[in-house]
Design a protein around this motif. Structure first.
Motif, PDB file in Angstrom:
ATOM      1  N   LEU A   1       0.672 -14.633  -2.266  1.00  0.00           N
ATOM      2  CA  LEU A   1       0.981 -15.314  -3.533  1.00  0.00           C
ATOM      3  C   LEU A   1       1.120 -16.821  -3.315  1.00  0.00           C
ATOM      4  O   LEU A   1       0.541 -17.630  -4.032  1.00  0.00           O
ATOM      5  N   LYS A   2       1.871 -17.168  -2.283  1.00  0.00           N
ATOM      6  CA  LYS A   2       2.089 -18.593  -1.993  1.00  0.00           C
ATOM      7  C   LYS A   2       0.793 -19.286  -1.592  1.00  0.00           C
ATOM      8  O   LYS A   2       0.593 -20.457  -1.893  1.00  0.00           O
ATOM      9  N   ALA A   3      -0.061 -18.531  -0.893  1.00  0.00           N
ATOM     10  CA  ALA A   3      -1.351 -19.096  -0.461  1.00  0.00           C
ATOM     11  C   ALA A   3      -2.363 -19.129  -1.615  1.00  0.00           C
ATOM     12  O   ALA A   3      -3.511 -19.487  -1.415  1.00  0.00           O
TER      13      ALA A   3
ATOM     14  N   THR B   1      -4.917  -6.197  -4.727  1.00  0.00           N
ATOM     15  CA  THR B   1      -4.999  -6.331  -3.278  1.00  0.00           C
ATOM     16  C   THR B   1      -3.851  -5.525  -2.695  1.00  0.00           C
ATOM     17  O   THR B   1      -2.687  -5.783  -3.024  1.00  0.00           O
ATOM     18  N   GLU B   2      -4.163  -4.523  -1.881  1.00  0.00           N
ATOM     19  CA  GLU B   2      -3.109  -3.690  -1.272  1.00  0.00           C
ATOM     20  C   GLU B   2      -2.867  -4.153   0.154  1.00  0.00           C
ATOM     21  O   GLU B   2      -3.762  -4.116   0.983  1.00  0.00           O
ATOM     22  N   LEU B   3      -1.634  -4.593   0.416  1.00  0.00           N
ATOM     23  CA  LEU B   3      -1.292  -5.118   1.739  1.00  0.00           C
ATOM     24  C   LEU B   3      -0.214  -4.251   2.389  1.00  0.00           C
ATOM     25  O   LEU B   3       0.397  -3.416   1.729  1.00  0.00           O
ATOM     26  N   ASN B   4       0.014  -4.482   3.693  1.00  0.00           N
ATOM     27  CA  ASN B   4       0.917  -3.587   4.426  1.00  0.00           C
ATOM     28  C   ASN B   4       2.385  -3.729   4.082  1.00  0.00           C
ATOM     29  O   ASN B   4       3.117  -2.749   4.093  1.00  0.00           O
TER      30      ASN B   4
ATOM     31  N   ALA C   1       6.265  -8.712   2.441  1.00  0.00           N
ATOM     32  CA  ALA C   1       6.195 -10.078   2.980  1.00  0.00           C
ATOM     33  C   ALA C   1       4.750 -10.572   2.966  1.00  0.00           C
ATOM     34  O   ALA C   1       4.484 -11.736   2.631  1.00  0.00           O
ATOM     35  N   ASP C   2       3.814  -9.680   3.312  1.00  0.00           N
ATOM     36  CA  ASP C   2       2.384 -10.048   3.257  1.00  0.00           C
ATOM     37  C   ASP C   2       1.987 -10.387   1.831  1.00  0.00           C
ATOM     38  O   ASP C   2       1.211 -11.317   1.595  1.00  0.00           O
TER      39      ASP C   2
ATOM     40  N   ILE D   1       0.825  -1.215   0.000  1.00  0.00           N
ATOM     41  CA  ILE D   1       0.000   0.000   0.000  1.00  0.00           C
ATOM     42  C   ILE D   1       0.868   1.279   0.000  1.00  0.00           C
ATOM     43  O   ILE D   1       1.912   1.319   0.650  1.00  0.00           O
ATOM     44  N   GLY D   2       0.450   2.238  -0.784  1.00  0.00           N
ATOM     45  CA  GLY D   2       1.133   3.543  -0.804  1.00  0.00           C
ATOM     46  C   GLY D   2       2.386   3.576  -1.662  1.00  0.00           C
ATOM     47  O   GLY D   2       3.116   4.562  -1.658  1.00  0.00           O
TER      48      GLY D   2
END
Ligand code: GLN
Length: 259
Positions: A180-182, A168-171, A174-175, A151-152
């Motif tokens: 991606l792996k999930a 999908t914007e994540l913090n 690593a998230d 994000i940002g």
């Protein structure tokens, strides 16, 4: 104590005497010139630029070494605060930090709100997909796909320009990699050196980076818009470190010798 420190102490006490005599125009409160500690903000989630290993107190990485060297050159101590990447510019504007070093790309949108140092690292955006991915080999293939970005970031801004992508914007990066792996997303768009480091250093299994670069970007140190002096001081220190080989040493430590 080295000569530079002595000189800056002499300068600081001369200033204090001046201010106490009322010449500072601040009722003799004797406001010190520049505070000794340089307050640095960084989003400690971006290896090899800024990260923290488990059980380690000190923040590590290229940016961390560089800013410590710059501060040393300026005769200042550093205090590094870990802030979310999207909170760095607001923190500069609110003056809770003096500068931000966080793999931050210099761009016009940000320049409207902060000053930047001279560029200190050439980067750009690439993409990571699962090893078994065959449908995505270039950015043009992202149409109709799910993509995670931090994000940002410039990744978020650039991916929004591609038609028909579900973002999908994540913090943190690593998230994004976890998602991606999930199999929650089909690709991650993020800064090339961080993607490369993730793949090689973490021995990331089941994912690969694609060659194509979406953008070329330069990193800069962000500084409050009002603080031209700090911008000049940071640039002077950076120049010195480039001239005296210190920058190259730090570069080689994290990325190997320059090609
Ligand atoms: N270089 C990218 C940007 O400036 C990402 C920076 C980061 O996530 N630390 O937006």
């Amino acid at each position: 104590m080295n000569m530079k420190k002595i000189m800056s102490l002499v300068a600081a006490s001369a200033f204090a005497v001046f201010a106490l005599a009322g010449c500072g125009g601040d009722n003799g409160a004797g406001k010190a010139e520049a505070p000794k500690v340089l307050k640095v903000g960084s989003s400690i989630d971006f290896p090899p630029f800024e990260f923290q290993d488990e059980g380690q107190k000190e923040y590590q990485g290229f940016d961390m070494d560089l800013i410590r060297a710059i501060a040393k050159e300026m005769g200042r101590d550093v205090e590094i605060q870990n802030l979310g990447f999207d909170g760095l510019i607001p923190a500069l504007q609110g003056k809770s930090i003096d500068l931000a070093i966080s793999g931050m790309t210099i761009n016009d949108e940000r320049k409207a709100n902060v000053r930047f140092s001279e560029p200190y690292y050439q980067s750009g955006l690439t993409m990571v997909v699962r090893e078994d991915e065959t449908a995505i080999t270039r950015f043009a293939d992202l149409k109709g796909k799910k993509v995670a970005v931090q994000i940002g970031t410039t990744s978020a801004a650039e991916v929004k320009k591609i038609d028909g992508v579900e973002i999908t914007e994540l913090n943190t990066p690593a998230d994004c990699f976890m998602e991606l792996k999930a199999r929650g997303v089909d690709a991650v768009v993020n800064d090339r050196p961080v993607n490369d480091y993730f793949i090689t250093k973490n021995a990331a299994k089941g994912v690969k980076t694609l060659e194509e670069k979406l953008t070329a970007e330069d990193y800069g140190i962000a500084i409050n818009k009002d603080n031209e002096k700090l911008q000049n001081d940071v640039n002077a220190a950076l120049k010195k470190l480039k001239e005296n080989g210190e920058y190259d040493k730090i570069y080689a430590k994290w990325f190997g010798a320059k090609k």
